[in-house]
Write a protein that holds these residues in place. Structure first.
Motif, PDB file in Angstrom:
ATOM      1  N   HIS A 154     -26.317  -0.631 -38.742  1.00  7.94           N
ATOM      2  CA  HIS A 154     -27.460  -1.093 -37.962  1.00  7.94           C
ATOM      3  C   HIS A 154     -27.344  -2.609 -37.874  1.00  7.94           C
ATOM      4  O   HIS A 154     -26.994  -3.269 -38.854  1.00  7.94           O
ATOM      5  CB  HIS A 154     -28.778  -0.686 -38.640  1.00  7.94           C
ATOM      6  N   LYS A 155     -27.647  -3.167 -36.718  1.00  9.14           N
ATOM      7  CA  LYS A 155     -27.440  -4.602 -36.510  1.00  9.14           C
ATOM      8  C   LYS A 155     -28.127  -5.440 -37.577  1.00  9.14           C
ATOM      9  O   LYS A 155     -27.515  -6.347 -38.169  1.00  9.14           O
ATOM     10  CB  LYS A 155     -27.937  -5.000 -35.119  1.00  9.14           C
ATOM     11  N   SER A 156     -29.387  -5.147 -37.873  1.00 10.82           N
ATOM     12  CA  SER A 156     -30.121  -5.958 -38.847  1.00 10.82           C
ATOM     13  C   SER A 156     -29.572  -5.781 -40.254  1.00 10.82           C
ATOM     14  O   SER A 156     -29.534  -6.732 -41.046  1.00 10.82           O
ATOM     15  CB  SER A 156     -31.607  -5.601 -38.812  1.00 10.82           C
ATOM     16  N   ILE A 157     -29.123  -4.559 -40.597  1.00  9.52           N
ATOM     17  CA  ILE A 157     -28.523  -4.332 -41.917  1.00  9.52           C
ATOM     18  C   ILE A 157     -27.236  -5.132 -42.045  1.00  9.52           C
ATOM     19  O   ILE A 157     -26.995  -5.805 -43.055  1.00  9.52           O
ATOM     20  CB  ILE A 157     -28.264  -2.830 -42.150  1.00  9.52           C
ATOM     21  N   LEU A 158     -26.393  -5.069 -41.020  1.00  7.84           N
ATOM     22  CA  LEU A 158     -25.103  -5.748 -41.083  1.00  7.84           C
ATOM     23  C   LEU A 158     -25.271  -7.263 -41.067  1.00  7.84           C
ATOM     24  O   LEU A 158     -24.571  -7.973 -41.800  1.00  7.84           O
ATOM     25  CB  LEU A 158     -24.220  -5.293 -39.917  1.00  7.84           C
ATOM     26  N   MET A 159     -26.196  -7.773 -40.257  1.00  8.34           N
ATOM     27  CA  MET A 159     -26.432  -9.205 -40.225  1.00  8.34           C
ATOM     28  C   MET A 159     -27.002  -9.688 -41.566  1.00  8.34           C
ATOM     29  O   MET A 159     -26.608 -10.739 -42.086  1.00  8.34           O
ATOM     30  CB  MET A 159     -27.385  -9.563 -39.088  1.00  8.34           C
ATOM     31  N   GLY A 160     -27.914  -8.897 -42.125  1.00  7.70           N
ATOM     32  CA  GLY A 160     -28.472  -9.260 -43.426  1.00  7.70           C
ATOM     33  C   GLY A 160     -27.438  -9.206 -44.524  1.00  7.70           C
ATOM     34  O   GLY A 160     -27.411 -10.053 -45.427  1.00  7.70           O
ATOM     35  N   THR A 161     -26.546  -8.211 -44.457  1.00  8.22           N
ATOM     36  CA  THR A 161     -25.479  -8.098 -45.449  1.00  8.22           C
ATOM     37  C   THR A 161     -24.507  -9.275 -45.332  1.00  8.22           C
ATOM     38  O   THR A 161     -24.067  -9.839 -46.340  1.00  8.22           O
ATOM     39  CB  THR A 161     -24.723  -6.779 -45.264  1.00  8.22           C
ATOM     40  N   ALA A 162     -24.177  -9.660 -44.091  1.00  6.27           N
ATOM     41  CA  ALA A 162     -23.226 -10.749 -43.872  1.00  6.27           C
ATOM     42  C   ALA A 162     -23.753 -12.085 -44.354  1.00  6.27           C
ATOM     43  O   ALA A 162     -22.974 -13.019 -44.574  1.00  6.27           O
ATOM     44  CB  ALA A 162     -22.867 -10.837 -42.390  1.00  6.27           C
ATOM     45  N   ARG A 163     -25.053 -12.200 -44.556  1.00  3.64           N
ATOM     46  CA  ARG A 163     -25.607 -13.448 -45.100  1.00  3.64           C
ATOM     47  C   ARG A 163     -25.074 -13.719 -46.504  1.00  3.64           C
ATOM     48  O   ARG A 163     -25.128 -14.847 -46.980  1.00  3.64           O
ATOM     49  CB  ARG A 163     -27.127 -13.366 -45.134  1.00  3.64           C
ATOM     50  N   GLY A 164     -24.576 -12.669 -47.168  1.00  3.79           N
ATOM     51  CA  GLY A 164     -23.991 -12.865 -48.494  1.00  3.79           C
ATOM     52  C   GLY A 164     -22.681 -13.621 -48.448  1.00  3.79           C
ATOM     53  O   GLY A 164     -22.227 -14.137 -49.475  1.00  3.79           O
ATOM     54  N   THR A 165     -22.030 -13.684 -47.283  1.00  7.26           N
ATOM     55  CA  THR A 165     -20.780 -14.430 -47.158  1.00  7.26           C
ATOM     56  C   THR A 165     -21.040 -15.834 -46.641  1.00  7.26           C
ATOM     57  O   THR A 165     -20.635 -16.818 -47.233  1.00  7.26           O
ATOM     58  CB  THR A 165     -19.806 -13.706 -46.222  1.00  7.26           C
ATOM     59  N   GLU A 166     -21.710 -15.948 -45.520  1.00  7.17           N
ATOM     60  CA  GLU A 166     -22.088 -17.249 -44.959  1.00  7.17           C
ATOM     61  C   GLU A 166     -23.094 -16.992 -43.848  1.00  7.17           C
ATOM     62  O   GLU A 166     -23.808 -15.992 -43.884  1.00  7.17           O
ATOM     63  CB  GLU A 166     -20.863 -18.014 -44.427  1.00  7.17           C
ATOM     64  N   LYS A 167     -23.107 -17.844 -42.856  1.00  6.01           N
ATOM     65  CA  LYS A 167     -24.078 -17.763 -41.765  1.00  6.01           C
ATOM     66  C   LYS A 167     -23.640 -16.727 -40.735  1.00  6.01           C
ATOM     67  O   LYS A 167     -22.635 -16.910 -40.041  1.00  6.01           O
ATOM     68  CB  LYS A 167     -24.210 -19.138 -41.099  1.00  6.01           C
ATOM     69  N   PRO A 168     -24.356 -15.583 -40.599  1.00 12.64           N
ATOM     70  CA  PRO A 168     -23.967 -14.570 -39.612  1.00 12.64           C
ATOM     71  C   PRO A 168     -24.348 -15.004 -38.201  1.00 12.64           C
ATOM     72  O   PRO A 168     -25.381 -15.662 -37.997  1.00 12.64           O
ATOM     73  CB  PRO A 168     -24.759 -13.332 -40.049  1.00 12.64           C
ATOM     74  N   ILE A 169     -23.513 -14.612 -37.236  1.00 15.26           N
ATOM     75  CA  ILE A 169     -23.756 -14.996 -35.845  1.00 15.26           C
ATOM     76  C   ILE A 169     -23.979 -13.764 -34.965  1.00 15.26           C
ATOM     77  O   ILE A 169     -24.957 -13.690 -34.222  1.00 15.26           O
ATOM     78  CB  ILE A 169     -22.582 -15.834 -35.300  1.00 15.26           C
ATOM     79  N   LYS A 170     -23.085 -12.783 -35.059  1.00 15.15           N
ATOM     80  CA  LYS A 170     -23.232 -11.582 -34.247  1.00 15.15           C
ATOM     81  C   LYS A 170     -22.402 -10.458 -34.845  1.00 15.15           C
ATOM     82  O   LYS A 170     -21.523 -10.687 -35.681  1.00 15.15           O
ATOM     83  CB  LYS A 170     -22.808 -11.838 -32.796  1.00 15.15           C
TER      84      LYS A 170
END
Length: 256
Positions: A147-163
């Motif tokens: 899900h877009k929001s799940i993946l974007m929220g998860t990617a915040r653990g690496t750095e700044k998510p964009i898309k």
């Protein structure tokens, strides 16, 4: 290409230029360029960007040809080389400058092209482009996480998510989720993350020189300073244990 001499009159520049010899005429000269002159000069270069191909040295002619093929500028585009494999690109059309600056990520010769807007404070002999946009792969995460929001929220653990990649959003592939993030290359890159108690691996598309020991980009584990320090520490500890648990013979052998 607009020349500085076409914008600033010689009289204006000379009026804003100061020259002094604090230690006498045979000493070091001290030059002062007035702020008004610098403001006009900076305006000439406002539609410029600094680029560098990540992890690869490329001749200016080859890179210029590749970028023109990729960006297809209708207006003029000028390119000049700077120290340490940095290049400065100047666009005649503002729209084409903004597109090249913001619509990445760009890849040339299978490597990422790092881009940033030019600023008068950038020093190619010392500075680096610290942040770059990259695609990360979250390997083998469950399909019910797609899900877009799940993946974007998860990617915040690496750095700044964009898309999130459209192939991932459309659930067309499920071996890995692909998210576009901006990372700081001066910080350790995350190789794993815990999601609901399970550990998943993170890989960075196009970044090959990542140290498995400290997570920093631009060197591998065999040249890692942290790894070498740990090896030295282990050797010192072992030597200390031998000196406390036994005595050294003159021939270099140890006895207990």
């Amino acid at each position: 290409m607009l020349k500085p001499e076409d914008v600033l009159a010689d009289e204006f520049v000379r009026a804003g230029l100061g020259l002094e010899f604090p230690n006498g005429e045979d000493g070091e000269p001290v030059v002062t360029i007035g702020q008004e002159v610098l403001e006009v000069m900076n305006g000439i270069w406002k539609q410029c960007m600094i680029v560098k191909v990540l992890g690869r040295n490329i001749a200016i002619s080859a890179l210029s040809r590749k970028l023109r093929e990729m960006w297809k500028p209708k207006g003029a585009m000028y390119m000049m080389d700077l120290p340490r494999q940095f290049f400065m690109i100047r666009f005649k059309e503002e729209e084409e400058y903004m597109a090249a600056l913001t619509e990445g990520p760009w890849r040339v010769f299978e490597n990422y092209l790092m881009v940033q807007a030019w600023s008068p404070s950038f020093d190619p002999t010392q500075d680096d482009i610290d942040t770059t946009p990259v695609w990360i792969w979250l390997a083998n995460i469950p399909i019910n996480f797609y899900h877009k929001s799940i993946l974007m929220g998860t990617a915040r653990g690496t750095e700044k998510p964009i898309k999130v990649d459209l192939t991932t959003l459309h659930c067309e592939r499920a071996r890995f989720a692909r998210v576009f993030v901006e990372v700081n290359l001066r910080k350790p890159l995350k190789g794993t993350m815990l999601i609901n108690g399970e550990r998943y691996f993170v890989s960075y598309e196009g970044l090959s020189s990542i140290c498995l020991k400290c997570g920093l980009y631009r060197h591998l584990v065999h040249s890692c300073r942290q790894g070498r320090q740990e090896i030295v520490s282990h050797v010192e500890v072992a030597a200390h244990e031998k000196t406390t648990n036994g005595k050294c013979k003159s021939g270099g052998e140890w006895s207990r």
